[in-house]
Design an enzyme around this catalytic site. Structure first.
Site, short mmCIF file in Angstrom:
data_model
loop_
_atom_site.label_atom_id
_atom_site.label_comp_id
_atom_site.label_asym_id
_atom_site.label_seq_id
_atom_site.Cartn_x
_atom_site.Cartn_y
_atom_site.Cartn_z
N GLU A 46 -0.93 -13.17 -5.22
CA GLU A 46 -0.16 -13.80 -4.15
C GLU A 46 0.18 -15.26 -4.44
OE1 GLU A 46 1.36 -12.07 -2.30
OE2 GLU A 46 0.26 -10.19 -2.10
N HIS A 78 10.26 -12.25 -3.54
CA HIS A 78 8.79 -12.22 -3.64
C HIS A 78 8.31 -10.80 -3.94
CE1 HIS A 78 4.66 -13.51 -2.35
NE2 HIS A 78 4.57 -12.22 -2.07
N GLU A 79 8.78 -9.84 -3.16
CA GLU A 79 8.32 -8.46 -3.37
C GLU A 79 8.80 -7.95 -4.73
OE1 GLU A 79 6.10 -7.90 -1.37
OE2 GLU A 79 6.70 -9.28 0.23
N HIS A 122 6.62 -9.28 -7.51
CA HIS A 122 5.33 -8.59 -7.61
C HIS A 122 5.35 -7.45 -8.62
CE1 HIS A 122 2.52 -10.33 -4.82
NE2 HIS A 122 3.19 -10.06 -3.72
N GLY A 152 5.10 -9.14 6.69
CA GLY A 152 6.51 -9.37 6.34
C GLY A 152 7.09 -8.22 5.54
N ALA A 153 6.45 -7.94 4.41
CA ALA A 153 6.97 -6.89 3.54
C ALA A 153 5.88 -6.49 2.55
CB ALA A 153 8.19 -7.39 2.78
N MET A 154 6.11 -5.37 1.87
CA MET A 154 5.08 -4.85 0.98
C MET A 154 5.70 -4.35 -0.33
SD MET A 154 1.97 -4.27 0.46
CE MET A 154 1.42 -3.59 -1.09
N GLU A 155 5.05 -4.73 -1.42
CA GLU A 155 5.61 -4.55 -2.76
C GLU A 155 5.33 -3.21 -3.42
OE1 GLU A 155 3.02 -6.71 -2.00
OE2 GLU A 155 1.52 -6.70 -3.60
N ASN A 156 5.06 -2.12 -2.66
CA ASN A 156 4.77 -0.81 -3.27
C ASN A 156 5.70 -0.54 -4.45
OD1 ASN A 156 3.22 -0.27 -0.80
ND2 ASN A 156 5.25 -0.10 0.12
#
Ligand code: ZN
Length: 872
Positions: free
Chosen positions: A323, A300-301, A304, A264-268
Site C-alpha cells: 500500500e 492505484h489499483e 497493484h 474505495g476499490a480493490m485490486e483483484n
C-alpha cells in the site's frame, strides 16, 4: 468476548503448499453451493494438522483423494476446520459447502448488491466463501467455474482468462463460465461477480505490441459515465510502462462498479472491483477533484498488479509493502500528469490533517505494526500515506535513477513471491548501490521508520555569523511517546535546505541527512550581511515531521513571495494562516499580521505573476481543522469553526475589489474541460466563499444559480460557500441540488453529507430525518459515511455541549456494527480525540465511548473502542 491477538513475531510459514485450486460455484435461488478442490502438498516432513479457516460456511462434505473423510478425522469450530492427520504425500482435498450471500450485510466474502453478486476478499474474506488457509503467503493457480440463471446473472466474471462460456445442456435456463488465472495468487485477490451488468469496452496496446481488452461493467443506464475511468486506466497503463518499465500481463482487464462497498476499490487480479462513486463520472456530475481522485484510484489499483499482485505480502504486517509503495506510485502518476507542486501540497495537507492526527492519538501505530486483533482496522492513513512518505524519503535520499535501479532489482528478485518490507528495502539499497556507490545513510536506522510510531518533531535553532557568512543550525529530533512506545530512537531524516535572498534562491539546494538526537549543520559562504538570509527548510516536505523553528513574519512573507520551491512557499503562507487563526481562536486577533497577509494576498492577485491558478488557490487555502486543533492546548472545534468564518468574512470585505477582479478573470475559464479550468474553478469557489461570508448578496445569488449550472465543480463550490451561512439562498441551493440529483444515488450522497454538515439549530433533528429519508440506503457504506461523517464534521451539532450529539452517534454506530463491522469500526474513530477537549466536552465524549464499550460489539469495533478507553 476476547479476540486473539496476532503477532508478527509468531509468523511461521504455512506447512502446506496449494499450487492449484479449482472452484465450482453454483448460484441458486437462496444460496450458493461452493465446491473447492485443492491440490495440497505438505511442505514439511513432520506430520502436522491441516488448519483451514472458514466463517459462516455450511459444511457439506470433505473428500480426500476420492474418499470421504470420517467425522472423527477432523474438527470443526465456528472459525476453523482442522484435519488432524492429513496425508504426508501430495493429495487432493475436495470440500463442498454452502453460503448465503443474500443475507450478508458485512460486504465481506460474497454478497449481493443491487442486481449483482460480488466478492470482497481482502483481507480475510475468502474464508467466508470456502475453507482455506486464507493467508497471503499461500499462492495458488485458480480455475473457477460459475453456474447461474442466465437471465438474472447474464454476466459471470472471475480472475484471469475466460476459458469458455455457454448454456448448460441439462438446463437451458442456466449457463456457466469457466475462468483460469495463470498467475499464482493469494486468496485475498480472488474475485467473482455475477449479475445483470452492462459492459463498455476499450483497448490498450502494450509496449511489446499486445492488445489488452479493457472491460468496464456497470449497472444498466450508467454506461454513459464510464469514459473517464477507461481513459484513466489507459493513462495508468502507459505511465507504468514508461516510468517503471512494467507492462500488463494478461489479455483482459475488468473493472466492476458496485454501489455497496466498504472501501474505495480493490485490486483483484484482472478483476478490479470499485465503489461506484470511484468509477461513474463526467464533468457535469463530478467535481474536478473527484475526476482527479478517480484517475488516481484507477491508477492505484492498476499499479497493484505489480506492487501487490505479482509481488504480494508475506503476511498482513507487511501491508504497507504494497500500500505505501502503491500510494507513492499513484502520487507520482498524478504529479506527472498534472502539477507536481499542487499534488505535493494536497498530499502534505492531507497527511497533516489525517495521518498526523491518527499518529498523535490512541490508535497511533507504526507503519509496520507488531500485533493486531482485527486486520481490517489497519487499513489506515498510517499504513497508506505515511507508508508512502517512507518510500518517498528513500527516493529523495537516493535520487530517481538509483531508486529505479532498486525497484528493478526488487521486481526481478521477488516477482511471483510473497515478500516483506525488509526484502523491499534491501533490494532498493542493493540496486541503488550496484555500481559500488555508498548508500549515504544507515539502512537499519532508516528501517526504524517502519517500527516507530508517532510524528517526529524536528527543532531547529539558528545562529548567524554575519562576518563569516555562515548560518549554523542546531538541529534536534524527538518523537513523542505513543501507545506502547514510551521512548524512541533517532531516525534517518532527509532535510532539503536552501537559502533565499531578496532575489530568490542563493546557491544550490542542499540535502542533509539527520540521524542523531542533536546535530549541527553549517551553511557557508553566504552573503555577509547583518540580517540572516531566509531559510527554506524541508523543501518539498522532504520528511513527514513537524518543524519547530522560530520564523519571523518578515521571513515568512519573504519566503511566500520568493521561495523557488512551491511547497516551501505554500508552507510559509500556512505558517501565517495558522498564526492568524489561532490568535483569533484565543480572542487575541493579530490585526497587524492580518493586514500584512491581506496585503500579500492582494499582491498575489493583482501582480498576475502566478501562472498556475491552482497553485494560487493553494496559497489562499487555510490550514485544516485537524492541524489547528493539534496546535491548540485545549482543542476547541466550535471556536475554530467560527474563526474560519469570521476571518473569511473579514477578508471578503477587506479584499472585496481584488476578489471580484479575480472572479471576473476566473469566470473566463469556467467552461474549460478538466483538467483545464480547474484552477479557475477553485479560485471561483474561494472568492465566492469569502465574499458570501462578507454578506455579498450578488455573489450569493450567483452561487445559487451555479447549483443548476453545467459544472459540478462550481455547483459544489457554491454549496460550500453558502453552507456556513444561515440564509434563504442556502436552503434554496440545497433544495435544487436535491431535486436535480435525487435519482442518482452516488451524487445524492453528496447532498446527504452537505445536509448533515450544515450547522442549524435543529441539527440533530435533521440528522435523524436524513437517516429516515426514503433515499437513504442504510446498507450502503457511502450513505452511512455521508450522513454520519457529515454529522461528525458539523461542530455545533456533533459537539453540542450537552453531549446529545455524541450519544446519538454512539447509538447509531452500535446499530451499524451489527450489520457492518468494517464500516462501524472505521467510523467509531470520530471519538478518538476526546482527551484533547475541554473537561465538559471530554466527559460527554467519554460517556459515549463507555456506552459503546458496554454494548455487544464486533471484534473490529471492540479493538478500536478499547484503544480509545482511558488506560488505568
Ligand atoms: Zn492499495
Amino acid at each position: 468476548m476476547t479476540t486473539a491477538t496476532t503477532r508478527l513475531a509468531d509468523y511461521r510459514p504455512y506447512p502446506f503448499q496449494i499450487p492449484n485450486i479449482e472452484l465450482d460455484v453454483v448460484v441458486e435461488e437462496q444460496h450458493i453451493a461452493i465446491s473447492s478442490s485443492m491440490q495440497i502438498e505438505p511442505a514439511l516432513t513432520t506430520k502436522v494438522p491441516l488448519v483451514l479457516q472458514g466463517l459462516n460456511l455450511e459444511l457439506d462434505s470433505i473428500v480426500i483423494n476420492g474418499s470421504s473423510v470420517p467425522t472423527d478425522a477432523y474438527s470443526l469450530s465456528s472459525s476453523e476446520l482442522v484435519l488432524h492427520q492429513p496425508p504426508i504425500h501430495p493429495f487432493e482435498l475436495k470440500i463442498i459447502c454452502r453460503i448465503d450471500p443474500f443475507n450478508n450485510t458485512s460486504l465481506e466474502g460474497l454478497y449481493s448488491s443491487e442486481s449483482m453478486l460480488t466478492s470482497q476478499c481482502e483481507a480475510e474474506g475468502f474464508r467466508r466463501i470456502c475453507f482455506h488457509p486464507d493467508r497471503p503467503d499461500v499462492l495458488s493457480r485458480y480455475r473457477v467455474r460459475i453456474e447461474a440463471d442466465r437471465t438474472r446473472y447474464p454476466v459471470l466474471l472471475s480472475n484471469g482468462n475466460l476459458v469458455s462460456k455457454g448454456s448448460l445442456a441439462k438446463d437451458p435456463m442456466r449457463h456457466e463460465a469457466i475462468w483460469d488465472d495463470p498467475y499464482p495468487k493469494p486468496a485475498y485477490l480472488f474475485a467473482l461477480v455475477a449479475g445483470a451488468l452492462q459492459e463498455v469496452q476499450a483497448h490498450f496496446k502494450t509496449t511489446s505490441g499486445r492488445s489488452v481488452l479493457l472491460r468496464l461493467h456497470v449497472e444498466n443506464g450508467d454506461e454513459t459515465y464510464t469514459s473517464h475511468a477507461l481513459d484513466s486506466l489507459k493513462k495508468a497503463m502507459a505511465w507504468d510502462e514508461k516510468v517503471y518499465g512494467l507492462e500488463y500481463d494478461l489479455d483482459e482487464y475488468n473493472i466492476v462498479a458496485v454501489r455497496h462497498f466498504n472501501m474505495g476499490a480493490m485490486e483483484n487480479k484482472s478483476l478490479n472491483i470499485f465503489n461506484s462513486k470511484l468509477v461513474l463520472a463526467d464533468s457535469e456530475c463530478a467535481t474536478d477533484g473527484e475526476l482527479e481522485r478517480i484517475e488516481s484510484v484507477v491508477a492505484h489499483e492498476y499499479f497493484h498488479n505489480w506492487t501487490g499482485n505479482r509481488i504480494t505480502c508475506r503476511d498482513w504486517f507487511q501491508l504497507s509493502l504494497k500500500e505505501g509503495l502503491t500510494v507513492f506510485r499513484d502520487q507520482s502518476f498524478t504529479a506527472d500528469l498534472h502539477s507536481k507542486a499542487v499534488k505535493r501540497i494536497e498530499d502534505v495537507s492531507m497527511l497533516r490533517n489525517t495521518q498526523f492526527r491518527e499518529d498523535s492519538g490512541p490508535t497511533s501505530h507504526p507503519v509496520k505494526p507488531s500485533e493486531y486483533k482485527a486486520i481490517d482496522n489497519f487499513y489506515t492513513t498510517t499504513i497508506y500515506e505515511k507508508g508512502a512518505e517512507l518510500i518517498r524519503m528513500l527516493h529523495t535520499l537516493l535520487g530517481q535513477q538509483r531508486f529505479m535501479a532498486g525497484m528493478a532489482l526488487y521486481v526481478q528478485r521477488f516477482d511471483g513471491t510473497a515478500a516483506t518490507t525488509e526484502d523491499f528495502i534491501h533490494s532498493i539499497a542493493e540496486g541503488a548501490c550496484a555500481n559500488g556507490e555508498q548508500l549515504g545513510f544507515d539502512l537499519d536506522q532508516f528501517q526504524r521508520w517502519y517500527h516507530q510510531s508517532g510524528t517526529p518533531q524536528v527543532c531547529v535553532k539558528r545562529h548567524w555569523d554575519s562576518q563569516g557568512g555562515t548560518l549554523t543550525l542546531e538541529v534536534s529530533q524527538f518523537t513523542p511517546p505513543t501507545p506502547g512506545q514510551p521512548s524512541k530512537a533517532p531516525l534517518v531524516i532527509p532535510m532539503a535546505l536552501a537559502v533565499i535572498g531578496p532575489n530568490g534562491r542563493i546557491g544550490e539546494e542542499k540535502l542533509v541527512v539527520l540521524d542523531q538526537d542533536t546535530q549541527s549543520v553549517s551553511l557557508r559562504d553566504l552573503p555577509r550581511q547583518a540580517k540572516p538570509p531566509a531559510l527554506s527548510i524541508f523543501r518539498r516536505f522532504s520528511a513527514p515531521i513537524t518543524l519547530q523553528m522560530d520564523v519571523s513574519v518578515d521571513e515568512s512573507l519573504q519566503l511566500l513571495a520568493l521561495d523557488d520551491d512551491p511547497v516551501a512557499r505554500w508552507e510559509a503562507g500556512q505558517r501565517l494562516w495558522r498564526k492568524i487563526l489561532l490568535a483569533r481562536a484565543r480572542k487575541q486577533a493579530d490585526k497587524p499580521l492580518e493586514e500584512r497577509l491581506a496585503l500579500a494576498l492582494n499582491q498575489l492577485i493583482t501582480s498576475g505573476g502566478e501562472s498556475d491558478p491552482s497553485f494560487l488557490a493553494m496559497l489562499f487555502g487555510m490550514p485544516g481543522l485537524a492541524e489547528l486543533e493539534a496546535a491548540q492546548d485545549v482543542a476547541d472545534p466550535l471556536m475554530l469553526y467560527q474563526v474560519y468564518q469570521s476571518l473569511k468574512s473579514w477578508l471578503g470585505v477587506k479584499l472585496s475589489d481584488p476578489l471580484k477582479n479575480l472572479l471576473e478573470r476566473s469566470r473566463l475559464n469556467w467552461g474549460a474541460q478538466w483538467p483545464a479550468g480547474q484552477g479557475e474553478r477553485m479560485l471561483t469557489g474561494l472568492t465566492w466563499s469569502w465574499l458570501a461570508a462578507a454578506g455579498d448578496c450578488e455573489v450569493r445569488k450567483e452561487a445559487v444559480e451555479a447549483v443548476n449550472g453545467p459544472s459540478m465543480s462550481l455547483a459544489r463550490a457554491a454549496l460550500r460557500a453558502l453552507q456556513p451561512i444561515e440564509c434563504t439562498e442556502r436552503d434554496e441551493a440545497l433544495k435544487s441540488f436535491y431535486e436535480r440529483w435525487q435519482d442518482r444515488p452516488v451524487i445524492l450522497d453528496t447532498w446527504f453529507a452537505l445536509e448533515a454538515s450544515t450547522p442549524r439549530s435543529d441539527g440533530l433533528e435533521r440528522i435523524k430525518q436524513l437517516l429516515d429519508h426514503p433515499r437513504f440506503d442504510p446498507m450502503a457504506p457511502n450513505s452511512i459515511r455521508a450522513v454520519l461523517g457529515g454529522f461528525a464534521s458539523n461542530p455545533p451539532v456533533f459537539h453540542a455541549i450537552d453531549g446529545s450529539g455524541y450519544k446519538f452517534m454512539a447509538e447509531q454506530l452500535i446499530a451499524i456494527d451489527q450489520r457492518n463491522p468494517i464500516t462501524a469500526s472505521r467510523m467509531v474513530k470520530v471519538f478518538s480525540r476526546w482527551q484533547t477537549y475541554a473537561p465538559s466536552r471530554k466527559e460527554a465524549m467519554h460517556r459515549a465511548i463507555d456506552q459503546l464499550a458496554s454494548a455487544e460489539l464486533s471484534a473490529n469495533t471492540r479493538e478500536v473502542v478499547t484503544l480509545m478507553q482511558p488506560k488505568h
